[in-house]
Write an enzyme that holds these catalytic residues in place. Structure first.
Site, PDB file in Angstrom:
ATOM      1  N   ASP A 222       0.843  -1.181   0.000  1.00 24.09           N
ATOM      2  CA  ASP A 222       0.000   0.000   0.000  1.00 24.09           C
ATOM      3  C   ASP A 222       0.892   1.251   0.000  1.00 24.09           C
ATOM      4  O   ASP A 222       1.805   1.345  -0.811  1.00 24.09           O
ATOM      5  CB  ASP A 222      -0.966  -0.035   1.191  1.00 24.09           C
ATOM      6  CG  ASP A 222      -2.116   0.951   1.064  1.00 24.09           C
ATOM      7  OD1 ASP A 222      -3.095   0.641   0.362  1.00 24.09           O
ATOM      8  OD2 ASP A 222      -2.023   2.041   1.655  1.00 24.09           O
ATOM      9  N   TYR A 361      -3.027  11.051   0.599  1.00 26.63           N
ATOM     10  CA  TYR A 361      -3.577  10.940  -0.755  1.00 26.63           C
ATOM     11  C   TYR A 361      -3.512  12.301  -1.463  1.00 26.63           C
ATOM     12  O   TYR A 361      -3.128  12.384  -2.631  1.00 26.63           O
ATOM     13  CB  TYR A 361      -5.022  10.441  -0.699  1.00 26.63           C
ATOM     14  CG  TYR A 361      -5.147   8.987  -0.317  1.00 26.63           C
ATOM     15  CD1 TYR A 361      -5.288   8.004  -1.287  1.00 26.63           C
ATOM     16  CD2 TYR A 361      -5.127   8.586   1.026  1.00 26.63           C
ATOM     17  CE1 TYR A 361      -5.408   6.668  -0.945  1.00 26.63           C
ATOM     18  CE2 TYR A 361      -5.240   7.254   1.374  1.00 26.63           C
ATOM     19  CZ  TYR A 361      -5.374   6.299   0.382  1.00 26.63           C
ATOM     20  OH  TYR A 361      -5.481   4.969   0.737  1.00 26.63           O
ATOM     21  N   HIS A 413      -4.454  -7.925   0.340  1.00 22.81           N
ATOM     22  CA  HIS A 413      -3.766  -6.643   0.349  1.00 22.81           C
ATOM     23  C   HIS A 413      -2.975  -6.431   1.636  1.00 22.81           C
ATOM     24  O   HIS A 413      -1.907  -5.832   1.628  1.00 22.81           O
ATOM     25  CB  HIS A 413      -4.811  -5.544   0.176  1.00 22.81           C
ATOM     26  CG  HIS A 413      -4.265  -4.164   0.115  1.00 22.81           C
ATOM     27  ND1 HIS A 413      -3.634  -3.663  -0.993  1.00 22.81           N
ATOM     28  CD2 HIS A 413      -4.252  -3.155   1.036  1.00 22.81           C
ATOM     29  CE1 HIS A 413      -3.255  -2.406  -0.769  1.00 22.81           C
ATOM     30  NE2 HIS A 413      -3.623  -2.081   0.446  1.00 22.81           N
TER      31      HIS A 413
END
Length: 436
Positions: A222, A361, A413
């Protein structure tokens, strides 16, 4: 990038960190240096302060009160997860959180590992540092992602630092450094813009060298993978290689497939049948599973109000993506267990890092960084529950020095969290060629 100023605003940053913890009902204990602490952090101990955390009962009581007073939304109008976190699953989680979950167990487990704070570029960075007892251990910095935390990585500490107790040999050993990304957990919250993956990567290099690790490797999934990639592009002296279990689509997708994806068209005929499956999965994710990132890339502050004020709002926001990305799609309790999920969510709540963690982000988009090729050797493990699973031959553009590629048999993930033994074996194999 300007050189990192290690001492700038150091006292201000420390006061801000402690006052922020105090407001949340957390006692941040900066332990006095001892001979043992100095042994752990090496010659750089002058800049490193031992750390542990103690959450007040008042903070935990406030959490339980807020949970009891939740105003729930209407139920979804579908029978599946297509509208998001399902009320029945979330109510079960929240009921357990309010009445039976024990944060003290999580706190005790976290505090069982050596933890530290150090100031880099005006910001306090929290990290776990566990040295292996094996003489030739390889220093490794591992980075978590969102919506995770250092809790993702705790189960791999034993297998990686003490491999002889977990099916490995002394030659497989690592010294581990596990930092909290700025804005996450007990690291400081950036008071200004600029803490993008490139800056974090440069800070990680400084952290490793501050700990007297002049030769080291980096690993991540990630955001940890994006930060490791950034390190690999910077290729600072001493970085031997990186391992990632999440690959950037933007740097590895074939050009015609990328254009078709952008245009919303079908997979190009140039792709094999297996490659078309990868393409279709990527398109489905962008169309149906990427909304969270679009929000945090553009309006992280707006969503931050709700997740800072409501623990159930925070839980729904995090739980939805955990459920999406585990190997047992839609059933994270099976993959991780309810306590593990709540350890992570509670850490976000107690540190009020729901809003600040989302800003990475926005920072990543605003940085405008050009994704050039990674200059150091790279190892890649593709887990079957990952969102994007590129074939090996797609990786040569971003990773011209690919030294290891494997498709694991299980895990999603959150590979280290879901399958710690398998994940640890992949890390050993991925970096094994560097030891010969």
């Amino acid at each position: 990038m300007a050189m990192l100023n290690v001492l700038k605003h150091r006292n201000v940053s420390r006061r801000s960190l402690l006052s922020g913890f105090a407001a949340a009902g957390i006692t941040a204990v900066l332990l006095p240096r001892t001979s043992n602490a100095a042994d752990v952090v090496g010659a750089a101990s002058e800049e490193v302060r031992p750390f542990k955390v103690e959450v007040s009962e008042a903070a935990l009581a406030d959490l339980r009160r807020r949970l009891a007073e939740t105003r729930w939304p209407d139920g979804e109008t579908v029978m599946d997860r297509s509208q998001g976190a399902q009320p029945d699953r979330l109510k079960e989680l929240v009921g357990y959180w309010q009445s039976a979950y024990d944060w003290r167990k999580a706190e005790s487990r976290l505090n069982s590992f050596p933890q530290f704070l150090t100031n880099i570029d005006g910001l306090d960075i929290h990290f776990i540092h566990v040295r292996s007892r094996h003489e030739n251990a390889l220093p490794l910095i591992m980075t978590h992602g969102w919506p995770g935390s250092v809790f993702e990585l705790l189960d791999v500490i034993g297998p990686l630092t003490d491999p002889t107790a977990h099916g490995g040999t002394a030659d497989d050993a690592f010294h581990l450094v596990i930092p909290s990304i700025p804005g996450f957990g007990f690291s400081g919250k950036p008071p200004a813009t600029g803490w993008n993956p490139q800056r974090i990567a440069a800070a990680w290099d400084m952290l490793m060298k501050r700990l007297d690790y002049n030769r080291y490797v980096s690993q991540g999934g990630d955001w940890g993978a994006i930060i490791s990639d950034a390190l690999g592009r910077q290729a600072p002296d001493g970085l031997l290689a990186i391992h990632v279990n999440r690959v950037e689509r933007a740097t590895t997708f074939p050009a015609d497939a990328a254009q078709a994806l952008k245009n919303g068209g079908p997979a190009p005929d140039s792709l094999s049948q297996d490659e078309k499956v990868v393409f279709d999965e990527a398109r489905d994710f962008l169309n149906n599973g990427f909304g969270y990132a679009a929000i945090m890339s553009t309006r992280p502050e707006t969503v931050g109000y709700g997740i800072a004020d409501s623990p159930v709002g925070l839980a729904a926001w995090l739980y939805d993506k955990i459920a999406d990305w585990v190997y047992t799609r839609g059933d994270p309790e099976q993959a991780l267990g309810m306590d593990a999920i709540l350890d992570n969510i509670t850490l976000y709540w107690l540190t009020n890092t729901g809003p600040s963690s989302g800003r990475i982000y926005w920072e990543n988009v605003m940085s405008g960084a050009k994704l050039t090729e990674v200059k150091v050797p790279v190892a890649v493990t593709v887990f079957p529950g990952e969102v994007y699973k590129p074939p090996k031959h797609w990786l040569s553009k971003a990773y011209p020095k690919l030294i290891y590629y494997n498709r694991a048999s299980k895990g999603g993930h959150f590979a280290a969290w879901e399958e710690p033994e398998l994940f640890s074996q992949e890390i050993r194999e991925g970096f094994r060629s560097l030891r010969s």
